[in-house]
Design a protein around this motif. Structure first.
Motif, PDB file in Angstrom:
ATOM      1  N   TYR A   1       0.836  -0.925   0.025  1.00 37.52           N
ATOM      2  CA  TYR A   1      -0.048  -0.029   0.135  1.00 37.52           C
ATOM      3  C   TYR A   1       0.747   1.173   0.064  1.00 37.52           C
ATOM      4  O   TYR A   1       0.580   2.184  -0.820  1.00 37.52           O
ATOM      5  N   LYS A   2       1.969   1.113   0.926  1.00 33.13           N
ATOM      6  CA  LYS A   2       2.746   2.615   0.832  1.00 33.13           C
ATOM      7  C   LYS A   2       3.432   2.547  -0.490  1.00 33.13           C
ATOM      8  O   LYS A   2       3.637   3.868  -0.604  1.00 33.13           O
ATOM      9  N   GLN A   3       3.884   1.453  -1.026  1.00 33.23           N
ATOM     10  CA  GLN A   3       4.433   1.610  -2.499  1.00 33.23           C
ATOM     11  C   GLN A   3       3.436   2.550  -3.327  1.00 33.23           C
ATOM     12  O   GLN A   3       3.871   3.263  -4.246  1.00 33.23           O
ATOM     13  N   LYS A   4       2.295   1.891  -3.360  1.00 32.58           N
ATOM     14  CA  LYS A   4       1.441   2.281  -4.206  1.00 32.58           C
ATOM     15  C   LYS A   4       1.001   4.035  -4.068  1.00 32.58           C
ATOM     16  O   LYS A   4       1.087   4.628  -4.877  1.00 32.58           O
ATOM     17  N   LEU A   5       1.057   4.253  -2.690  1.00 38.55           N
ATOM     18  CA  LEU A   5       0.655   5.477  -2.319  1.00 38.55           C
ATOM     19  C   LEU A   5       1.780   6.617  -2.696  1.00 38.55           C
ATOM     20  O   LEU A   5       1.605   7.546  -3.217  1.00 38.55           O
ATOM     21  N   LYS A   6       2.925   6.114  -2.580  1.00 34.85           N
ATOM     22  CA  LYS A   6       4.042   6.877  -3.067  1.00 34.85           C
ATOM     23  C   LYS A   6       4.063   7.131  -4.614  1.00 34.85           C
ATOM     24  O   LYS A   6       4.480   8.109  -4.979  1.00 34.85           O
ATOM     25  N   LYS A   7       3.899   6.134  -5.524  1.00 30.90           N
ATOM     26  CA  LYS A   7       3.637   6.134  -6.860  1.00 30.90           C
ATOM     27  C   LYS A   7       2.649   7.184  -7.192  1.00 30.90           C
ATOM     28  O   LYS A   7       2.926   8.050  -8.010  1.00 30.90           O
ATOM     29  N   LEU A   8       1.692   6.921  -6.476  1.00 31.74           N
ATOM     30  CA  LEU A   8       0.386   8.085  -6.864  1.00 31.74           C
ATOM     31  C   LEU A   8       0.683   9.383  -6.328  1.00 31.74           C
ATOM     32  O   LEU A   8       0.556  10.356  -7.202  1.00 31.74           O
TER      33      LEU A   8
END
Ligand SMILES: [Zn+2]
Length: 440
Positions: free
Chosen positions: A71-78
């Motif tokens: 989730y954190k990786q995805k959030l960072k990307k977004l």
């Protein structure tokens, strides 16, 4: 200056909390709400909502000790995608703030705390603190305590709430629109709380309930050793077959559970093939209270360095690692595309997901605590939601345990060693016992 910064930081985190951490159940509910919101956001291609849902998932997930790395990786990307808007939501408070001093207490409320570990509550570990928002709040956290049912009381103009705050902590919260003070003392595991101001007739005695004792004889557990017969499951280093190891572990587990008094059934007793649907049908027919499916993992491209233990419960997920493992275990099911799967999963009973999740946490902890005490290099890969079809048809809390990687030389060897197999089985038993003790 420092003080002002601190207060601001505190208010910030307080007002904009995304996850209701007043109880584990509330946090779970929040977590699933955000899962649904996340899926909707993706379907609508709404980046704002996607970020909001992810932030909620991370906050609740961290509180519930889930693995939220993806989730954190995805959030960072977004967030890197030029999106500067920050979205926060007001929800109810996580109660944390430094303590205040106490003046002139008067009347008493007694609360008897129950402790399943039979440990005395060390008074040094009791946390007491005050929060001032639109309400005055006084909070006491009791470590190593369990409450079966939350207590809500009104004492004059002061409200009292006692509830399980996290696995090991009972939280007592007094709140009121008007100023008040409390003071507590602890003697022989009895905490006595003085409340001021308080009228005579409003003195109450509140007893924390003991969780109802459960009887293992009344509990039915179905153990499902994965694969079998023509389906070898994963094939690891030195041609070690998953179907062999999981049957051994399942048989040890059956014996340990029988010794504890449970009624236990295996979906297969030897090396033959059973379709996934029949396994869950069997558990439903037996009216099982729990369904435990046992498996071993294989790393992508048989990468040798990857190892560790993970426990899955059935739930829709976008976690790619979980989906990859689910694909390995689901290969029997054909003709369902991702959207179909998701639609079906969205109809799952939320309460059962929550129960399965709790069971997964206890079982994972049970295994890890025992294995780590005797073996080095035992890795905790955490508890994860995953769309396992073997769990879809079951009507009871159901989990799937990946007991280790057959593609890792050391773990593969261990998974074929009786002492290690027994310890895994013992750990699962410990987890099941803990689960039933808390959820009789
Ligand atoms: Zn498997």
């Amino acid at each position: 200056m420092k003080k002002i910064i601190f207060i601001n930081l505190f208010l910030f985190s307080f007002l904009y909390a995304l996850c209701d951490k007043s109880s584990i159940n509330n946090a779970y509910k929040n977590y699933y709400k955000y899962q649904q919101e996340y899926i909707s956001a993706i379907l609508d291609n709404n980046k704002k909502n996607e970020i909001k849902a992810l932030e909620g998932l991370i906050e609740c997930g961290e509180f519930l000790k889930f693995n939220v790395t993806d989730y954190k990786q995805k959030l960072k990307k977004l967030k890197n995608n030029k999106l500067k808007t920050k979205i926060y939501r007001k929800t109810s408070s996580p109660d944390t703030t430094p303590s205040n001093k106490i003046k002139k207490p008067s009347k008493y409320i007694k609360i008897y705390s129950y402790n399943p570990l039979k440990m005395k509550i060390p008074d040094t570990n009791i946390k007491f603190f005050t929060i001032k928002t639109n309400l005055y709040k006084k909070i006491i956290d009791l470590p190593n305590a369990v409450i079966a049912k939350p207590v809500t009381k009104k004492i004059g103009k002061i409200y009292l709430k006692i509830a399980q705050f996290n696995k090991k902590t009972v939280r007592i919260v007094y709140y009121s629109k008007e100023k008040f003070t409390i003071k507590y003392t602890l003697k022989n595991r009895i905490i006595t709380i003085k409340l001021n101001p308080l009228h005579k007739k409003q003195v109450i005695k509140s007893v924390l309930e003991k969780p109802k004792a459960f009887k293992p004889q009344n509990k039915i557990i179905v153990i499902d050793p994965g694969h079998g017969g023509k389906d070898a499951g994963g094939i690891g280093v030195k041609n070690r077959y998953e179907k062999i190891a999981v049957l051994k572990i399942a048989k040890y587990l059956k014996n340990y559970l029988l010794q504890k008094g449970y009624k236990v059934y295996l979906t297969r007793n030897s090396d033959y093939f059973i379709p996934l649907k029949k396994r869950t049908h069997f558990a439903n027919v037996k009216k099982a209270d729990l369904f435990i499916s046992i498996h071993c993992n294989i790393a992508p491209k048989h990468k040798k360095s990857i190892h560790g233990i993970e426990t899955y419960f059935l739930s829709p997920t976008r976690n790619e690692r979980a989906i990859r493992v689910a694909r390995l275990e689901n290969k029997e099911i054909k003709g369902l595309n991702y959207l179909d799967q998701r639609v079906i999963l969205s109809f799952l009973n939320k309460d059962r997901i929550i129960e399965s999740n709790k069971l997964a946490i206890d079982v994972q902890q049970g295994m890890l605590s025992l294995l780590k005490s005797r073996y080095s290099n035992v890795k905790d890969n955490g508890v994860r939601p995953a769309p396992f079809w073997v769990l879809v048809g079951t009507q009871m809390p159901a989990i799937l345990i990946e007991t280790g990687y057959l593609s890792n030389p050391l773990e593969s060897l261990r998974l074929f060693t009786p002492a290690y197999q027994k310890l895994i089985a013992k750990g699962i038993t410990k987890g099941i016992e803990n689960y039933f003790r808390k959820n009789p």
